[in-house]
Design a protein around this motif. Structure first.
Motif, mmCIF file in Angstrom:
data_model
loop_
_atom_site.group_PDB
_atom_site.id
_atom_site.type_symbol
_atom_site.label_atom_id
_atom_site.label_comp_id
_atom_site.label_asym_id
_atom_site.label_seq_id
_atom_site.Cartn_x
_atom_site.Cartn_y
_atom_site.Cartn_z
ATOM 1 N N MET A 197 38.810 35.304 40.230
ATOM 2 C CA MET A 197 39.104 36.003 39.262
ATOM 3 C C MET A 197 39.203 37.235 39.769
ATOM 4 N N HIS A 198 40.542 37.807 39.562
ATOM 5 C CA HIS A 198 40.627 39.283 40.300
ATOM 6 C C HIS A 198 41.227 40.131 39.476
ATOM 7 N N GLN A 199 41.994 41.148 40.201
ATOM 8 C CA GLN A 199 42.692 42.307 38.848
ATOM 9 C C GLN A 199 43.861 42.467 40.543
ATOM 10 N N ASP A 200 45.140 42.687 40.179
ATOM 11 C CA ASP A 200 46.070 42.860 41.292
ATOM 12 C C ASP A 200 46.055 44.248 41.394
ATOM 13 N N ALA A 201 45.772 44.812 41.156
ATOM 14 C CA ALA A 201 45.536 46.662 41.077
ATOM 15 C C ALA A 201 44.682 46.684 42.732
ATOM 16 N N ALA A 202 43.722 46.089 42.322
ATOM 17 C CA ALA A 202 43.097 45.408 43.562
ATOM 18 C C ALA A 202 44.160 46.207 45.371
ATOM 19 N N HIS A 203 44.896 45.253 45.025
ATOM 20 C CA HIS A 203 45.386 44.459 46.442
ATOM 21 C C HIS A 203 46.340 45.227 46.807
ATOM 22 N N PHE A 204 46.801 46.679 45.473
ATOM 23 C CA PHE A 204 48.249 47.256 46.224
ATOM 24 C C PHE A 204 47.831 48.602 44.580
ATOM 25 N N PRO A 205 47.392 49.154 45.153
ATOM 26 C CA PRO A 205 47.152 50.202 43.801
ATOM 27 C C PRO A 205 48.505 51.353 44.004
ATOM 28 N N HIS A 206 48.588 52.168 42.274
ATOM 29 C CA HIS A 206 49.580 52.733 42.344
ATOM 30 C C HIS A 206 49.079 53.932 41.042
ATOM 31 N N THR A 207 49.672 55.255 41.327
ATOM 32 C CA THR A 207 49.139 55.795 40.528
ATOM 33 C C THR A 207 49.081 56.173 39.103
ATOM 34 N N ARG A 208 50.080 55.373 38.440
ATOM 35 C CA ARG A 208 50.756 55.555 37.443
ATOM 36 C C ARG A 208 50.039 53.958 36.243
ATOM 37 N N HIS A 209 49.796 53.183 37.679
ATOM 38 C CA HIS A 209 49.169 52.044 36.507
ATOM 39 C C HIS A 209 50.664 51.053 35.745
ATOM 40 N N THR A 210 51.657 51.081 36.147
ATOM 41 C CA THR A 210 52.948 50.648 35.494
ATOM 42 C C THR A 210 53.284 49.425 36.401
ATOM 43 N N VAL A 211 52.191 48.647 37.231
ATOM 44 C CA VAL A 211 52.766 47.513 37.700
ATOM 45 C C VAL A 211 52.453 46.113 36.865
ATOM 46 N N GLY A 212 53.430 45.505 36.741
ATOM 47 C CA GLY A 212 53.108 43.600 35.525
ATOM 48 C C GLY A 212 53.300 42.888 36.940
ATOM 49 N N ALA A 213 53.392 41.592 36.919
ATOM 50 C CA ALA A 213 53.375 40.526 37.231
ATOM 51 C C ALA A 213 54.841 39.654 36.623
ATOM 52 N N ALA A 214 55.296 38.894 37.054
ATOM 53 C CA ALA A 214 55.804 38.005 36.270
ATOM 54 C C ALA A 214 55.759 36.601 36.625
ATOM 55 N N ILE A 215 55.352 35.439 35.843
ATOM 56 C CA ILE A 215 55.035 34.762 36.671
ATOM 57 C C ILE A 215 55.873 33.427 35.993
ATOM 58 N N PHE A 216 56.821 32.900 36.959
ATOM 59 C CA PHE A 216 57.607 31.714 35.835
ATOM 60 C C PHE A 216 57.719 30.582 36.559
ATOM 61 N N HIS A 217 56.774 29.564 35.275
ATOM 62 C CA HIS A 217 56.814 28.188 35.785
ATOM 63 C C HIS A 217 58.031 27.055 35.997
ATOM 64 N N PHE A 218 57.973 26.419 36.933
ATOM 65 C CA PHE A 218 58.999 25.711 37.373
ATOM 66 C C PHE A 218 59.081 24.272 36.630
ATOM 67 N N ASP A 219 56.979 23.771 36.679
ATOM 68 C CA ASP A 219 57.053 22.551 36.307
ATOM 69 C C ASP A 219 55.241 23.364 35.086
ATOM 70 N N ASP A 220 55.398 22.441 33.902
ATOM 71 C CA ASP A 220 54.355 22.193 33.317
ATOM 72 C C ASP A 220 53.021 22.453 33.530
ATOM 73 N N ALA A 221 52.268 23.847 33.257
ATOM 74 C CA ALA A 221 51.348 23.920 33.735
ATOM 75 C C ALA A 221 49.881 24.076 32.829
ATOM 76 N N PRO A 222 49.210 22.926 32.641
ATOM 77 C CA PRO A 222 48.213 22.649 31.233
ATOM 78 C C PRO A 222 46.858 23.311 32.371
ATOM 79 N N GLU A 223 45.960 23.088 31.757
ATOM 80 C CA GLU A 223 44.431 23.412 32.334
ATOM 81 C C GLU A 223 44.139 22.352 33.678
ATOM 82 N N GLU A 224 44.393 21.649 33.432
ATOM 83 C CA GLU A 224 43.760 20.379 34.788
ATOM 84 C C GLU A 224 44.970 20.665 35.919
#
Length: 247
Positions: free
Chosen positions: A115-142
Motif C-alpha cells: 500500500m502506498h500513495q503515488d504522491a510520495a514518489h512525485f509530490p506536487h504543489t496543488r495535488h491535482t495529479v491522477g492516474a488512469a489504469i487501462f485494463h487490457f484483460d480482466d483483472a479479478p481479485e485472483e
C-alpha cells in the motif's frame, strides 16, 4: 435515485472505475501490443524488495514511456474518451502528461505492490495529479487487482517508509483490508495520487496487463525535482498556460 457521476464519486472516494471506456476488441489489440513490445525489450523487473520478502518468487514485466516505443500508445493517451474524463476529474480543461508505464503481472507469480500513495514518489504543489489504469484483460481479485482505501486521499500526504520500496508501513496499512477493484478488459480505473492503494499477487493462469498513465493540471508544479520521464510535460488536452514562463 440519480446515479452518482464519476467526478463526484472520484471527489468523495479518491477513485472511479469507468466501465468499458475502450471496447473489448481494442483492449485485446492493446494487450497484444504490450506483450509484443515487452518481447522486443530487454527484460527488467521493477518488483519492490519488500514485495519479494512478502511474496517471494514473484516477478513483473514493465516499460516506461510506452508511447516512445509504439504509436498505438501515443494515440491512446490523447484519445478524447480518456482525456475528457481526466479533465473532468481534475477540474481543468488542460491535461498534461506526467509519465506512462506498462505493467504485466505474469501468470501464477505476478508481483504485488504494498500500500502506498503515488504522491510520495512525485509530490506536487496543488495535488491535482491522477492516474488512469487501462485494463487490457480482466483483472479479478485472483489476478492481483488494484485495492484501494476509499476516502484516504482526504488525509493528505502520509509518511512512507523505505523498506525495499517507498510505501506505507504494512502493519498499519495491510493490503488485505483494502477494497478490491475488480475490472474487465476495456475498463479504466482513475485514482487520485493521494489515494492509498496497492495490489496483490497474480495467482491466476493468465497474465494481468495494464497501461498506467499519470496526468496533471499543467499549472500544478512539482514540489521536488524527481521522477522525470521523456514524455513529461506533453499536453494531452488543451494548452499549457505556463508555456514560455518555465525555466
Amino acid at each position: 435515485m440519480n446515479e452518482i457521476s464519476p467526478a463526484r464519486f472520484y471527489r468523495d472516494n479518491g477513485y472511479a472505475l469507468l466501465r468499458g471506456l475502450i471496447s473489448a476488441d481494442e483492449a485485446r489489440a492493446y494487450r497484444e501490443e504490450c506483450h509484443a513490445l515487452l518481447a522486443r525489450l530487454s527484460p527488467s523487473d521493477p518488483t519492490w524488495g519488500s514485495a519479494r520478502r512478502i511474496a517471494g518468487g514473484t516477478e513483473l514485466r514493465h516499460c516506461h514511456d510506452a508511447q516512445f516505443y509504439s504509436a498505438a500508445f501515443a494515440r491512446l493517451i490523447v484519445d478524447p474518451r480518456f482525456t475528457d474524463v481526466a479533465a473532468e476529474l481534475i477540474g481543468s480543461g488542460n491535461v498534461q502528461l506526467h509519465h506512462t508505464k506498462i505493467f504485466v503481472k505474469p501468470a501464477e507469480k505476478g508481483s504485488p505492490f504494498p500500500m502506498h500513495q503515488d504522491a510520495a514518489h512525485f509530490p506536487h504543489t496543488r495535488h491535482t495529479v491522477g492516474a488512469a489504469i487501462f485494463h487490457f484483460d480482466d483483472a479479478p481479485e485472483e489476478k492481483g487487482c488494484v485495492r484501494v482505501v476509499p476516502g484516504s486521499h482526504r488525509q493528505g500526504p502520509l509518511p512512507h517508509v523505505e523498506e525495499g520500496g517507498w510505501h506505507l508501513p504494512p502493519s498499519s496499512w495491510p493490503l488485505e483490508e483494502a477494497v478490491p477493484v475488480e475490472a474487465r478488459a476495456g475498463d479504466v480505473l482513475f485514482l487520485d495520487y493521494l489515494t492509498v492503494h496497492g495490489s496483490g499477487v497474480n495467482r491466476s493462469d493468465e497474465a494481468r496487463t495494464t497501461l498506467l498513465v499519470q496526468f496533471r493540471d499543467p499549472e500544478d508544479l512539482p514540489a521536488d525535482d524527481v521522477h522525470r520521464s521523456r514524455g513529461q510535460g506533453m499536453m494531452l488536452r488543451g494548452v499549457d498556460p505556463l508555456a514560455g514562463s518555465r525555466g
